[in-house]
Design a protein around this motif. Structure first.
Motif, mmCIF file in Angstrom:
data_model
loop_
_atom_site.group_PDB
_atom_site.id
_atom_site.type_symbol
_atom_site.label_atom_id
_atom_site.label_comp_id
_atom_site.label_asym_id
_atom_site.label_seq_id
_atom_site.Cartn_x
_atom_site.Cartn_y
_atom_site.Cartn_z
ATOM 1 N N GLY A 30 -4.213 -37.681 -24.041
ATOM 2 C CA GLY A 30 -3.891 -37.097 -25.345
ATOM 3 C C GLY A 30 -4.890 -36.043 -25.783
ATOM 4 N N ASN A 226 4.274 -37.405 -22.577
ATOM 5 C CA ASN A 226 3.326 -38.485 -22.278
ATOM 6 C C ASN A 226 3.184 -39.499 -23.420
ATOM 7 O OD1 ASN A 226 1.471 -37.277 -24.035
ATOM 8 N ND2 ASN A 226 0.414 -36.188 -22.381
ATOM 9 N N ASN A 227 4.002 -39.350 -24.464
ATOM 10 C CA ASN A 227 4.014 -40.364 -25.515
ATOM 11 C C ASN A 227 5.152 -41.366 -25.341
ATOM 12 O OD1 ASN A 227 1.693 -39.519 -26.790
ATOM 13 N ND2 ASN A 227 2.763 -38.026 -28.063
ATOM 14 N N ASP A 242 1.870 -43.624 -29.476
ATOM 15 C CA ASP A 242 1.298 -42.562 -30.315
ATOM 16 C C ASP A 242 2.052 -42.445 -31.644
ATOM 17 O OD1 ASP A 242 -0.271 -40.552 -31.201
ATOM 18 O OD2 ASP A 242 -0.043 -39.253 -29.446
HETATM 19 MG MG MG Z 1 -0.343 -38.763 -27.408
#
Ligand code: MG
Ligand code: ADP
Ligand code: GN1
Length: 374
Positions: A30, A226-227, A242
């Motif tokens: 992140g 990627n969340n 997230d």
């Molecule tokens: Mg993230």
């Protein structure tokens, strides 16, 4: 060698975990929080992983409000999953309290730490090889929105005010250009021109909202690929993570932001701009997954703006990276001094490609929408 400026073992000891600390690792995916895994050894001899995060309090100024949102949302999702026969420990985050029953731990230096279940046997990705996986991401984000459709929207704290207000984001860029605090404005004249030449479109969705043609719902607001975590065995999107920016928003923000990141043929920090383009097969796969899972929740006005929202979210993110570069990299995590500039350039290159393909994107969105029989 693995190093951390923090004593992860000590931090782990502040949470109610079911065993002895057995080690840590780092996740560097992140741009906002600092993320670690910790392993604990349970009494039966097995090891169980957890996720520990240092909350970025430069970005999230009120960690109490932030954690209240996350606990409320995840409790709600957990009930939905239980009622629908799912596995709540794998399909949503769970906040593990501190030993003194708080939602986060504040260390002696003022750092705020939280602990979640670690979603085991899953993976996340920064780019897509198989369109089916992107389709699965769309289903997971669509389902996430569906699970929160009856969440009391007024109870949510606005963790970052005006997060997707692209007009205000543009004003922030203009302020950064005038202040030029890092002395970089002269070197990014081309990027500034690019941003200025498209500022007229920044308010289009906000205007539709003001006219009542779009409405607010509970949205994730940070739907980058990627969340979402995918099941290693099936490639299904199992858990959306997230949750810091879950707030009232437009579902088009979630759609557009997902396309911005996941349908790009290059990664966000790519230096070779020749590699940047919007992959039409991926655009179609995501549109299908999203409209199938959000179903009747997608209105005609939303369907008509799916392609535009993809461009708008790319524009917004590009100007945010440019603003941060001009401000001296005070917001997004970076590892190279020109990371924010490189990220801005990929966003702007993607916009140019989307503009060239806009008619085609609109046609795909319209066909997919009509294809679900509305
Ligand atoms: Mg993230
Ligand atoms: P940031 O706000 O910095 O993006 P995230 O909450 O997205 O932080 O976490 C960073 C990455 O860690 C995610 O992109 C995901 O790959 C991974 N991750 C986050 N939460 C979990 C979890 N509970 N289990 C497994 N992996 C996770
Ligand atoms: C940040 O936290 P992360 O890396 O998932 C940012 C998003 C941006 C994204 C760009 C709270 O997301 O808004 O779109 O970077 N999150 C926040 O990659 O600002």
């Amino acid at each position: 060698m693995k190093t951390s400026p923090f004593d992860i073992k000590d931090i782990a000891s502040r949470f109610c975990l079911p065993g002895e600390y057995a080690g840590w690792g780092a996740i560097r995916n992140g741009h906002i929080n600092d993320t670690y895994t910790v392993r604990v050894k349970c009494v039966d001899g097995t090891e169980k992983p957890f996720l520990i995060q240092r909350i970025n309090t430069n970005v999230f100024k009120d960690p109490d409000a932030l954690m209240e949102n996350i606990i409320g949302i995840t409790d709600h999702i957990r009930r939905f999953i239980a009622q629908n026969g799912g596995d709540a420990e794998r399909e949503t985050l769970r906040v593990y309290p501190t030993t003194d029953k708080k939602s986060y731990y504040r260390d002696g230096d003022g750092n705020c730490w939280r602990c979640y279940n670690f979603i085991a046997d899953s993976y996340s990705c920064n780019s897509i090889e198989n369109p089916r996986v992107f389709y699965n991401a769309a289903k997971a984000f669509g389902r996430f929105q569906h699970m929160l459709a009856d969440y009391p929207i007024e109870s949510l704290h606005e963790t970052i005010p005006d997060f997707h207000n692209t007009v205000k984001r543009y004003e922030a860029l203009e302020r950064a250009i005038s202040e030029d605090s890092a002395g970089r404005a002269g070197s990014v004249a081309r990027e500034i021109d690019f941003a200025r030449s498209r500022s007229g479109e920044a308010g289009r969705l906000l205007d539709l909202l003001a006219k009542g043609e779009l409405s607010l719902c509970v949205t994730h607001n940070d739907t980058k690929l990627n969340n979402v975590l995918f099941d290693r065995a099936t490639d299904q999107g199992i858990c959306v993570v997230d949750l810091d920016t879950v707030m009232p928003g437009l579902s088009l923000y979630d759609f557009g932001d997902a396309i911005r990141f996941g349908a790009n043929t290059a990664v966000e920090g790519e230096r070779d701009l020749e590699k940047v383009s919007v992959d039409m097969e991926l655009f179609e796969a995501y549109t299908k997954g999203y409209t199938e899972s959000a179903g009747a929740a997608v209105s005609e006005c939303e369907a008509n703006n799916l392609a535009f929202a993809s461009k708008l979210m790319t524009y917004e993110c590009g100007i945010r990276f440019l603003t941060d570069y001009l401000n001296g990299d005070v917001y997004f995590n970076i590892s190279q001094p020109d990371d924010n500039l490189a990220r801005c350039r990929t966003q702007f290159a993607l916009i140019s490609d989307m503009e060239a393909k806009m008619d085609k994107m609109e046609k795909i969105a319209s066909d997919v929408y009509r294809g679900i029989g509305k």
